[in-house]
Enzyme design. Structure first.
Site, PDB file in Angstrom:
ATOM      1  N   ASN A 175       2.363   7.143  -2.810  1.00 34.60           N
ATOM      2  CA  ASN A 175       2.662   6.326  -3.985  1.00 34.60           C
ATOM      3  C   ASN A 175       1.352   5.848  -4.597  1.00 34.60           C
ATOM      4  O   ASN A 175       0.428   5.465  -3.877  1.00 34.60           O
ATOM      5  CB  ASN A 175       3.492   5.096  -3.608  1.00 34.60           C
ATOM      6  N   ARG A 195       9.561  10.443  -1.700  1.00 34.69           N
ATOM      7  CA  ARG A 195       8.546  11.035  -0.817  1.00 34.69           C
ATOM      8  C   ARG A 195       9.186  11.740   0.386  1.00 34.69           C
ATOM      9  O   ARG A 195       8.750  12.807   0.787  1.00 34.69           O
ATOM     10  CB  ARG A 195       7.544   9.973  -0.351  1.00 34.69           C
TER      11      ARG A 195
END
Length: 199
Positions: A37, A19
């Site tokens: 997520n 990320r």
């Protein structure tokens, strides 16, 4: 034309810094949106921006390196909603705390293993030091028998070490120069990309 890319990324993409890499790329391209997520192990990305930049971003998020391995990307393009002011990461409640707790458990296990290793080696370290003293005595005796030849060898070894350190310093200077040149080249590339509106 401003568009929205919604991507569902599968593979080894959670708890490996994926990320953060996505955020860096999105910000560099001037995109807005978010990355999160998902419970099924995938990562969801919503990115809004110019169509051409989204195409660059789409290929950039297909990362495969030592930690991250994207196996597939399901993607969908639609009209941009304009709901995002910037690009960021959505974090589930307790997500960071959970990782810190896991790291603390691993650290405790590591400390326990190191302490056990020290205990197990306790007597052996004393034996090794005794053997080392015996070996040094033998070397001194051998040096006396050989008329100081061991001392001469050690002096030559010291000279060699000095030469190796000098070579290392010279290599460090060469590497520094190369790094400065690479940074300069990267700045030129970034400037050219900015001029073309790519970043």
């Amino acid at each position: 034309m401003t568009m929205r890319l919604t991507a569902f990324v599968s593979g080894r993409v959670q708890e490996v810094g994926y990320r953060a890499r996505v955020i860096d790329m999105a910000i560099a391209l001037g995109l807005k949106g978010m990355v999160v997520n998902m419970k099924d192990g995938r990562v969801k990305i919503i990115a809004e921006g110019e169509d051409e930049k989204l195409k660059w971003f789409e290929s950039a998020i297909d990362i495969k390196n030592a930690l991250i391995h994207v196996s597939s990307i399901e993607k969908n393009y639609s009209s941009a909603s304009g709901e995002f002011d910037q690009f960021g990461k959505l974090v589930a409640k307790g997500e960071t705390d959970t990782r810190l707790d896991t790291a603390a458990v691993y650290l405790k296990e590591l400390l326990f293993a190191v302490n056990n290793m020290n205990d197990n080696l306790g007597g052996k370290m004393g034996q090794m030091l005794g053997k080392q003293d015996e070996l040094l005595d033998e070397v001194r005796n051998m040096n006396d028998r050989l008329g100081g030849k061991v001392d001469q060898m050690l002096d030559k070894q010291d000279d060699l070490i000095i030469e190796v350190k000098d070579v290392n310093r010279k290599m460090d200077r060469v590497l520094e120069t190369d790094i400065v040149e690479l940074k300069s080249d990267m700045a030129e590339v970034k400037s050219a990309l900015r001029a073309k509106g790519i970043i």
